[in-house]
Design a protein around this motif. Structure first.
Motif, short mmCIF file in Angstrom:
data_model
loop_
_atom_site.label_atom_id
_atom_site.label_comp_id
_atom_site.label_asym_id
_atom_site.label_seq_id
_atom_site.Cartn_x
_atom_site.Cartn_y
_atom_site.Cartn_z
N GLY A 192 0.73 -1.06 0.07
CA GLY A 192 -0.10 0.08 -0.11
C GLY A 192 0.89 1.38 0.02
N LYS A 193 1.96 1.19 -0.45
CA LYS A 193 2.99 2.44 -0.50
C LYS A 193 3.12 2.54 -2.01
CE LYS A 193 5.00 1.28 4.07
NZ LYS A 193 6.10 0.88 4.64
N SER A 194 3.84 3.91 -2.15
CA SER A 194 4.15 4.40 -3.47
C SER A 194 5.43 3.90 -3.71
CB SER A 194 4.01 6.07 -3.76
OG SER A 194 2.72 6.25 -3.41
N LEU A 195 6.07 3.66 -5.03
CA LEU A 195 7.39 3.44 -5.15
C LEU A 195 8.27 4.43 -4.82
CD1 LEU A 195 7.37 1.54 -8.59
CD2 LEU A 195 7.57 0.78 -6.41
N PRO A 196 9.48 4.25 -4.35
CA PRO A 196 10.43 5.29 -4.49
C PRO A 196 10.65 5.89 -5.94
CG PRO A 196 11.42 3.32 -4.42
CD PRO A 196 10.03 2.78 -4.24
N LYS A 197 11.37 6.91 -5.90
CA LYS A 197 11.58 7.50 -6.95
C LYS A 197 12.88 6.68 -7.73
CE LYS A 197 8.89 10.92 -6.73
NZ LYS A 197 7.62 10.97 -7.29
N PRO A 198 12.85 6.59 -9.09
CA PRO A 198 13.93 6.06 -9.88
C PRO A 198 15.22 6.50 -9.69
CG PRO A 198 12.77 7.19 -11.48
CD PRO A 198 11.94 7.05 -10.18
N ASN A 199 16.19 5.80 -9.84
CA ASN A 199 17.76 6.42 -9.49
C ASN A 199 18.35 6.79 -10.80
OD1 ASN A 199 17.58 3.51 -7.54
ND2 ASN A 199 18.12 5.46 -6.68
N ALA A 200 18.00 6.15 -12.15
CA ALA A 200 18.36 6.74 -13.23
C ALA A 200 17.58 6.42 -14.53
CB ALA A 200 19.72 5.89 -13.45
N LEU A 201 18.15 7.13 -15.58
CA LEU A 201 17.21 6.90 -16.76
C LEU A 201 18.36 6.13 -17.71
CD1 LEU A 201 15.50 10.23 -17.92
CD2 LEU A 201 14.60 8.03 -17.01
N LEU A 202 18.00 5.19 -18.66
CA LEU A 202 19.03 4.23 -19.63
C LEU A 202 18.47 4.66 -20.83
CD1 LEU A 202 18.68 1.13 -17.45
CD2 LEU A 202 19.98 2.63 -17.07
N ILE A 203 19.66 4.44 -21.61
CA ILE A 203 19.15 4.36 -23.10
C ILE A 203 19.86 2.93 -23.53
CG2 ILE A 203 19.83 5.52 -25.35
CD1 ILE A 203 20.15 8.11 -24.17
N ASN A 204 18.83 2.48 -24.00
CA ASN A 204 19.18 1.01 -24.43
C ASN A 204 19.94 0.21 -23.24
OD1 ASN A 204 17.93 1.49 -26.71
ND2 ASN A 204 19.84 1.56 -28.16
N GLY A 205 19.73 0.43 -22.14
CA GLY A 205 20.04 -0.40 -20.91
C GLY A 205 21.46 0.06 -20.37
N SER A 206 21.52 1.34 -20.77
CA SER A 206 22.88 1.87 -20.13
C SER A 206 22.63 3.63 -19.87
CB SER A 206 23.98 1.93 -20.90
OG SER A 206 25.39 2.63 -20.41
N PRO A 207 23.19 4.07 -18.73
CA PRO A 207 22.87 5.41 -18.68
C PRO A 207 24.04 6.32 -19.46
CG PRO A 207 24.19 4.32 -16.71
CD PRO A 207 23.71 3.20 -17.78
N ARG A 208 25.06 5.84 -19.75
CA ARG A 208 25.94 6.54 -20.74
C ARG A 208 26.68 5.84 -21.52
NH1 ARG A 208 26.89 6.48 -15.54
NH2 ARG A 208 28.90 5.35 -14.75
N ALA A 209 26.41 4.55 -21.98
CA ALA A 209 27.54 3.91 -22.85
C ALA A 209 26.94 3.64 -24.10
CB ALA A 209 27.99 2.42 -22.07
N THR A 210 25.64 3.93 -24.36
CA THR A 210 25.02 3.66 -25.71
C THR A 210 25.72 4.42 -26.90
OG1 THR A 210 23.08 2.77 -24.70
CG2 THR A 210 23.12 3.32 -27.12
N SER A 211 26.04 3.95 -27.75
CA SER A 211 26.81 4.64 -29.10
C SER A 211 26.33 4.23 -30.52
CB SER A 211 28.44 4.69 -29.04
OG SER A 211 28.82 3.43 -29.47
N PHE A 212 26.37 5.25 -31.30
CA PHE A 212 25.79 4.91 -32.70
C PHE A 212 26.75 6.04 -33.71
CE2 PHE A 212 22.48 5.29 -29.92
CZ PHE A 212 21.46 3.97 -30.34
N THR A 213 27.03 5.20 -35.02
CA THR A 213 28.10 5.65 -35.57
C THR A 213 27.33 5.91 -37.03
OG1 THR A 213 29.98 4.57 -34.47
CG2 THR A 213 30.34 5.29 -36.66
N GLY A 214 27.70 7.04 -37.46
CA GLY A 214 27.15 7.52 -38.86
C GLY A 214 27.99 8.36 -39.57
N GLN A 215 27.93 8.58 -41.04
CA GLN A 215 28.79 9.05 -42.03
C GLN A 215 28.37 10.58 -42.13
OE1 GLN A 215 28.49 6.83 -45.72
NE2 GLN A 215 30.17 5.41 -44.87
N ALA A 216 29.33 11.56 -42.13
CA ALA A 216 28.89 13.04 -42.29
C ALA A 216 28.28 13.13 -43.78
CB ALA A 216 30.27 13.82 -42.55
#
Length: 544
Positions: A192-216
């Motif tokens: 009967g209680k509310s959830l605590p606030k989340p600790n982080a956001l993730l992009i594709n499962g990671s808070p800072r390690a997701t990367s994409f590569t493209g051509q200029a």
């Protein structure tokens, strides 16, 4: 006179028809997914997550309009499991929807196969576990539907596509949290209680390690979905503008944005041209409407460059509600573009169709039996032991009461009950979501898309239609946000027979009762309106 023998001609014609029928069958895409627990460490602390084929997040489904998608799910967890397919309409077959109102869960150490056809759909979608709090620890992924080659796509073709899943995350396992949290996420809610606030956001499962590569100089399509439990986000790419081309299965007018709000359950596609100096650039997702702003970053690399991205991160709004409302009004349907079919989207004049019924749904926070619950029109939904769809199909008494929820808010205390509202097949319905709380809401309807025609502050009334409704080029979509102390209205053509979940996309609220089922029905039993129960349908409860 010589007699002409037509038999060879008819036999040849019959053979041609048969061959054409075989060749005309839409393609099949088959997947086998093994669902297991596994160790994940998004925040550097080992935790138990839910993996699909060993992946966190799960694999992305790529398919084309009208494809038959067959997914065998092997449940290796120690508890039942279901997947639901966010935004996939499941035409005439709510049997495949993957929620407790339509499906018996897949028992541990067993398998069940979903059979879906992505009929007349294109766009960016997702999937996730629908039971309990499974979604909090993984099991989610992307579901992308491309257009058939014969269908014109109303934007320049990208050289590649990138799928991004933004989620929120807690530091500890959903069954055995650290002493900081004391109990598991679902134990917290059950108590009967509310959830605590989340600790982080993730992009594709990671808070800072997701990367994409493209051509200029090349353009790329970024498919972005908010699969969080409860957090609205703002998405942006440092040094680049994003051109919105599709939102939840609808092609939009090509508006450019520096940043874009995505609420829980929503998806969008952006064209991005790599026109900046060659180096790395931050991809950023940050929380909206939260006192503490959570931020996840990824990196967009330019091919051939080793230069790292530089601070500061691009700024974005944090709590400004009116900024979000103003931006939402800039999203428009592309009336001249086609979607999954050759005919233009705008040929369906949704704003001229007479409304057959208006339903007003007010969410509320309640105490029932001394415990926290969430309700809709004073009914807090509970799932019976027998799925509603099975009970309805087999005429099993005592499982649910039709129209247990009223079509407008009422006075009195909230009650616990299976919440089912009846509709007639082909009704054209106006649904108003009234939010009298101080937090943002997000609503999702399975089995359909709808037109998000209007929103505004305060209490809704019928006189607001003329002032606030967009009856010309509002986008069709499957999830709609409702701002604090505000209302949002949708129009939906109920042409998909079945038992369909209308729920809060904010998962703790859904878990504690903020949902209902729409029974869309007529008395005709025909495969032209609804497919029969699948041969492999699981039985449970009173439906054994």
């Amino acid at each position: 006179m010589k007699r002409v023998d037509f038999l060879p001609f008819y036999l040849g014609l019959l053979a041609l028809v048969c061959v054409s029928s075989v060749n005309a069958e839409d393609p099949y895409r088959n997947f086998k997914w093994v669902v297991t627990y596994g160790t994940v460490s998004p925040l550097g602390v080992p935790q138990r997550g839910i993996l699909i084929n060993g992946m966190f997040p799960g694999p992305t489904i790529y398919c084309e309009t009208n494809d038959n998608v067959v997914v065998e799910v092997v449940n290796k967890l120690d508890e039942p499991f279901l997947l639901t397919w966010n935004g996939v309409k499941q035409r005439k077959t709510s049997w495949q929807d993957g929620v407790l109102g339509t499906n018996c869960p897949i028992p541990p150490n067993s398998a069940w196969t979903y059979h879906m056809q992505v009929k007349d759909q294109i766009g960016t979608f997702s999937y996730f576990p629908s039971l309990g709090m499974h979604k909090a620890v993984g099991g989610y992924g992307g579901f992308n539907i491309g257009a058939r080659p014969v269908i014109f796509v109303p934007y320049l073709k990208p050289v590649a596509e990138f799928t991004l899943l933004v989620s929120d995350w807690w530091k500890s396992d959903h069954k055995s949290l650290t002493p900081f949290f004391l109990q598991a996420l679902r134990q917290i809610l059950d108590s009967g209680k509310s959830l605590p606030k989340p600790n982080a956001l993730l992009i594709n499962g990671s808070p800072r390690a997701t990367s994409f590569t493209g051509q200029a100089g090349q353009r790329y399509l970024f498919r972005v979905s908010n699969v969080a439990l409860q957090t609205s986000v703002n998405f942006r790419i440092q040094g680049h503008t994003m051109t919105l081309v599709e939102i939840e299965g609808a092609h939009t007018l090509h508006e450019s944005y520096e940043s874009f709000d995505l609420h829980v359950g929503q998806s969008a596609s952006f064209l991005v041209t790599l026109h900046s100096p060659a180096k790395g650039y931050y991809i950023v997702a940050s929380s909206r409407f939260t006192k503490t702003v959570l931020t996840a970053t990824g990196i967009l690399h330019y091919q051939g460059s080793t230069a790292k991205p530089s601070l500061p991160l691009p700024i974005a709004p944090t709590y400004q509600i009116h900024w979000s409302m103003k931006q939402a009004r800039t999203v428009r349907w592309n009336l001249t573009a086609n979607a999954a079919r050759p005919n233009p989207q705008g040929s369906f004049h949704y704003g001229t169709i007479p409304i057959t019924r208006t339903v007003v749904l007010a969410n509320s926070k309640a105490k029932i039996g001394g415990k926290l619950r969430y309700a809709v029109n004073k009914v807090s939904h509970i799932d019976p032991g027998t799925p509603l769809k099975l009970a309805d199909y087999f005429n099993i008494p005592g499982v649910f009461k039709l129209d247990s929820i009223k079509p407008a808010p009422s006075a009195g205390p909230a009650v616990l009950a299976p919440s089912v509202m009846g509709f007639t097949l082909h009704d054209y319905v106006e649904i108003v979501f009234q939010n009298n709380e101080n937090s943002i809401q997000s609503w999702h309807l399975d089995g359909y898309d709808f037109w998000s025609v209007g929103f505004g502050g305060g209490q809704w009334n019928s006189t607001l239609r003329k002032r606030f409704y967009n009856l010309n080029d509002a986008t069709s979509r499957y999830t709609v946000q409702v701002y604090p102390k505000s209302w949002s209205s949708i129009l939906v053509s109920l042409d998909n027979k079945g038992m369909w979940n209308l729920r809060s996309a904010i998962w703790p609220r859904q878990y504690l009762g903020q949902q209902l089922y729409a029974r869309v029905w007529n008395d005709e039993r025909s495969v032209y309106t609804e497919y029969e129960i699948p041969p492999n349908a699981l039985r449970c409860g009173k439906a054994h």
